[in-house]
Enzyme design. Structure first.
Site, PDB file in Angstrom:
ATOM      1  N   LYS A  13       0.836  -1.214   0.000  1.00 32.04           N
ATOM      2  CA  LYS A  13       0.000   0.000   0.000  1.00 32.04           C
ATOM      3  C   LYS A  13       0.867   1.258   0.000  1.00 32.04           C
ATOM      4  O   LYS A  13       0.678   2.159  -0.797  1.00 32.04           O
ATOM      5  CB  LYS A  13      -0.930   0.017   1.233  1.00 32.04           C
ATOM      6  CG  LYS A  13      -1.836  -1.204   1.346  1.00 32.04           C
ATOM      7  CD  LYS A  13      -2.725  -1.151   2.569  1.00 32.04           C
ATOM      8  CE  LYS A  13      -2.005  -1.193   3.903  1.00 32.04           C
ATOM      9  NZ  LYS A  13      -1.340  -2.489   4.226  1.00 32.04           N
ATOM     10  N   ARG A  88     -10.250   0.524   7.914  1.00 29.58           N
ATOM     11  CA  ARG A  88      -9.832  -0.828   8.296  1.00 29.58           C
ATOM     12  C   ARG A  88     -10.926  -1.579   9.030  1.00 29.58           C
ATOM     13  O   ARG A  88     -10.704  -2.724   9.409  1.00 29.58           O
ATOM     14  CB  ARG A  88      -8.635  -0.713   9.250  1.00 29.58           C
ATOM     15  CG  ARG A  88      -7.287  -0.881   8.584  1.00 29.58           C
ATOM     16  CD  ARG A  88      -6.289  -0.590   9.686  1.00 29.58           C
ATOM     17  NE  ARG A  88      -5.092  -1.341   9.602  1.00 29.58           N
ATOM     18  CZ  ARG A  88      -3.965  -0.892   9.050  1.00 29.58           C
ATOM     19  NH1 ARG A  88      -3.930   0.259   8.443  1.00 29.58           N
ATOM     20  NH2 ARG A  88      -2.882  -1.616   9.092  1.00 29.58           N
ATOM     21  N   ARG A 161      10.650  -0.237  11.506  1.00 26.39           N
ATOM     22  CA  ARG A 161       9.501  -0.051  12.398  1.00 26.39           C
ATOM     23  C   ARG A 161       9.526  -1.049  13.554  1.00 26.39           C
ATOM     24  O   ARG A 161       9.832  -2.220  13.342  1.00 26.39           O
ATOM     25  CB  ARG A 161       8.199  -0.220  11.606  1.00 26.39           C
ATOM     26  CG  ARG A 161       7.825   1.023  10.850  1.00 26.39           C
ATOM     27  CD  ARG A 161       6.706   0.822   9.858  1.00 26.39           C
ATOM     28  NE  ARG A 161       5.576   0.022  10.308  1.00 26.39           N
ATOM     29  CZ  ARG A 161       4.490  -0.201   9.557  1.00 26.39           C
ATOM     30  NH1 ARG A 161       4.402   0.346   8.348  1.00 26.39           N
ATOM     31  NH2 ARG A 161       3.514  -0.945  10.010  1.00 26.39           N
TER      32      ARG A 161
HETATM   33  P1  AP5 Z   1       4.832  -1.585   1.959  1.00 26.97           P
HETATM   34  O1  AP5 Z   1       4.444  -0.819   0.757  1.00 26.97           O
HETATM   35  O2  AP5 Z   1       5.554  -0.861   3.052  1.00 26.97           O
HETATM   36  O3  AP5 Z   1       3.535  -2.355   2.527  1.00 26.97           O
HETATM   37  P2  AP5 Z   1       2.220  -1.805   3.224  1.00 26.97           P
HETATM   38  O4  AP5 Z   1       1.056  -2.460   2.566  1.00 26.97           O
HETATM   39  O5  AP5 Z   1       2.235  -0.325   3.309  1.00 26.97           O
HETATM   40  O6  AP5 Z   1       2.421  -2.500   4.642  1.00 26.97           O
HETATM   41  P3  AP5 Z   1       2.302  -1.918   6.111  1.00 26.97           P
HETATM   42  O7  AP5 Z   1       3.085  -2.848   6.983  1.00 26.97           O
HETATM   43  O8  AP5 Z   1       2.633  -0.474   6.160  1.00 26.97           O
HETATM   44  O9  AP5 Z   1       0.787  -2.128   6.365  1.00 26.97           O
HETATM   45  P4  AP5 Z   1       0.083  -2.142   7.692  1.00 26.97           P
HETATM   46  O10 AP5 Z   1      -1.319  -2.093   7.221  1.00 26.97           O
HETATM   47  O11 AP5 Z   1       0.426  -3.300   8.566  1.00 26.97           O
HETATM   48  O12 AP5 Z   1       0.698  -0.902   8.491  1.00 26.97           O
HETATM   49  P5  AP5 Z   1       0.173   0.570   8.782  1.00 26.97           P
HETATM   50  O13 AP5 Z   1       1.333   1.466   8.830  1.00 26.97           O
HETATM   51  O14 AP5 Z   1      -0.955   0.886   7.870  1.00 26.97           O
HETATM   52  O15 AP5 Z   1       5.687  -2.841   1.490  1.00 26.97           O
HETATM   53  C1  AP5 Z   1       6.295  -3.718   2.432  1.00 26.97           C
HETATM   54  C2  AP5 Z   1       7.702  -4.121   1.957  1.00 26.97           C
HETATM   55  O16 AP5 Z   1       7.591  -4.917   0.774  1.00 26.97           O
HETATM   56  C3  AP5 Z   1       8.577  -2.910   1.587  1.00 26.97           C
HETATM   57  O17 AP5 Z   1       9.892  -3.179   2.004  1.00 26.97           O
HETATM   58  C4  AP5 Z   1       8.495  -2.844   0.057  1.00 26.97           C
HETATM   59  O18 AP5 Z   1       9.696  -2.347  -0.521  1.00 26.97           O
HETATM   60  C5  AP5 Z   1       8.259  -4.307  -0.324  1.00 26.97           C
HETATM   61  N1  AP5 Z   1       7.375  -4.434  -1.483  1.00 26.97           N
HETATM   62  C6  AP5 Z   1       6.242  -3.706  -1.749  1.00 26.97           C
HETATM   63  N2  AP5 Z   1       5.667  -4.109  -2.887  1.00 26.97           N
HETATM   64  C7  AP5 Z   1       6.442  -5.138  -3.352  1.00 26.97           C
HETATM   65  C8  AP5 Z   1       6.357  -5.981  -4.508  1.00 26.97           C
HETATM   66  N3  AP5 Z   1       5.360  -5.860  -5.415  1.00 26.97           N
HETATM   67  N4  AP5 Z   1       7.326  -6.927  -4.667  1.00 26.97           N
HETATM   68  C9  AP5 Z   1       8.318  -7.064  -3.743  1.00 26.97           C
HETATM   69  N5  AP5 Z   1       8.456  -6.284  -2.650  1.00 26.97           N
HETATM   70  C10 AP5 Z   1       7.525  -5.332  -2.457  1.00 26.97           C
HETATM   71  O19 AP5 Z   1      -0.411   0.403  10.243  1.00 26.97           O
HETATM   72  C11 AP5 Z   1       0.445   0.169  11.341  1.00 26.97           C
HETATM   73  C12 AP5 Z   1      -0.372   0.113  12.618  1.00 26.97           C
HETATM   74  O20 AP5 Z   1      -1.018   1.390  12.843  1.00 26.97           O
HETATM   75  C13 AP5 Z   1      -1.527  -0.904  12.620  1.00 26.97           C
HETATM   76  O21 AP5 Z   1      -1.085  -2.195  13.003  1.00 26.97           O
HETATM   77  C14 AP5 Z   1      -2.478  -0.273  13.648  1.00 26.97           C
HETATM   78  O22 AP5 Z   1      -2.031  -0.502  14.961  1.00 26.97           O
HETATM   79  C15 AP5 Z   1      -2.347   1.221  13.358  1.00 26.97           C
HETATM   80  N6  AP5 Z   1      -3.300   1.698  12.347  1.00 26.97           N
HETATM   81  C16 AP5 Z   1      -3.013   2.253  11.130  1.00 26.97           C
HETATM   82  N7  AP5 Z   1      -4.133   2.579  10.460  1.00 26.97           N
HETATM   83  C17 AP5 Z   1      -5.172   2.212  11.255  1.00 26.97           C
HETATM   84  C18 AP5 Z   1      -6.587   2.273  11.111  1.00 26.97           C
HETATM   85  N8  AP5 Z   1      -7.154   2.750   9.986  1.00 26.97           N
HETATM   86  N9  AP5 Z   1      -7.355   1.796  12.112  1.00 26.97           N
HETATM   87  C19 AP5 Z   1      -6.797   1.310  13.257  1.00 26.97           C
HETATM   88  N10 AP5 Z   1      -5.462   1.220  13.466  1.00 26.97           N
HETATM   89  C20 AP5 Z   1      -4.650   1.675  12.469  1.00 26.97           C
HETATM   90 MG    MG Z   2       2.347   1.068   4.855  1.00 23.46          MG
END
Ligand code: AP5
Ligand code: MG
Length: 215
Positions: A13, A88, A161
């Site tokens: 994402k 979410r 992270r």
């Molecule tokens: P990356 O693009 O960083 O993946 P992502 O989908 O953004 O993954 P996240 O871990 O950020 O998602 P998340 O939903 O767990 O975390 P968030 O910050 O939203 O890609 C990952 C890796 O793979 C990178 O190294 C990239 O280079 C590589 N990659 C990408 N695409 C690739 C491909 N096609 N091929 C190969 N490699 C690839 O949330 C964190 C925390 O915040 C949550 O756990 C929760 O506690 C809180 N939170 C956030 N939003 C909410 C909400 N709306 N409601 C409640 N709690 C929330």
């Molecule tokens: Mg992310």
């Protein structure tokens, strides 16, 4: 244009949102990034969110919908928004409708990044970002062109992270399956969901998304 990027942790994402920002001039609203900034700044929201995030659980709907509303109010009315990691839960999906409606915005596309869960732990445990500009990297799949130097801003400081460990990733995936995947039908009924193969190369995924947005 307002779009949601939906997918489990590590689906890409953030990676794809950064590319759409660069290619199309849209704005990325990542609740994860905003919460991490709040934690770092030690704001009341950050103090509440930290332990929940470290455990891989979801922060309350009120908090995240509140920060999304505030962020939307900072934007020019005609700028396109990419929602990354929001909504979410069903309650957040409902709040997003209300937040957009109140600002004369509509949701145009929900892009579902379909991925193989087995690959996600590997993606997440190999992830790091530039400490200065936030550009995302991976130990194997996306390394800086010059080792140790950010492609985008030239910084030599990188970070990882605290929730990017295997145990927490498993909890984050379980949260996604239980609370986030079930919101897809809300958007399927509106005929705005497009599924993209998130296991393809980063460039291929970007091309597929841009093709959908061009339709
Ligand atoms: P990356 O693009 O960083 O993946 P992502 O989908 O953004 O993954 P996240 O871990 O950020 O998602 P998340 O939903 O767990 O975390 P968030 O910050 O939203 O890609 C990952 C890796 O793979 C990178 O190294 C990239 O280079 C590589 N990659 C990408 N695409 C690739 C491909 N096609 N091929 C190969 N490699 C690839 O949330 C964190 C925390 O915040 C949550 O756990 C929760 O506690 C809180 N939170 C956030 N939003 C909410 C909400 N709306 N409601 C409640 N709690 C929330
Ligand atoms: Mg992310």
């Amino acid at each position: 244009m307002n779009i949601i990027l939906l997918g489990p942790p590590g689906a890409g994402k953030g990676t794809q949102a950064q590319r759409l920002v660069a290619a199309l001039g849209m704005v990325q609203l990542s609740t994860g990034d905003m919460l991490r900034a709040a934690v770092k700044a030690g704001t009341p929201v950050g103090l509440k969110a930290k332990a929940v995030m470290d455990a891989g659980e979801l922060v309350s709907d009120e908090i995240v919908s509140g920060i999304i509303g505030e962020a939307l109010d900072q934007l020019a009315p005609d700028v396109g928004v990419i929602f990354d990691g929001y909504p979410r839960t069903a309650a957040q999906a409902e709040s997003l409708d209300a937040l957009l409606g109140a600002r004369n915005r509509q949701l145009d596309h929900v892009i579902e990044l379909a991925v193989d869960e087995d690959a996600l732990v590997d993606r997440i445990t190999g992830r790091f970002t530039c400490a200065s500009c936030g550009e995302g990297y991976h130990d194997r799949y996306k390394t800086p062109k010059v080792e140790g130097v950010c492609d985008r801003c030239g910084s030599t400081e990188f970070k990882r992270r605290p929730d990017d460990n295997e145990e927490t990733v498993r909890t984050r995936m379980a949260e996604y399956r239980a609370k986030t995947a079930p919101i897809l039908p809300i958007y399927e009924e509106r005929n705005i969901v497009s599924r993209v193969d998130g296991m393809a190369d980063i460039d291929e995924v970007s091309n597929a998304i841009v093709t959908i947005l061009d339709r």
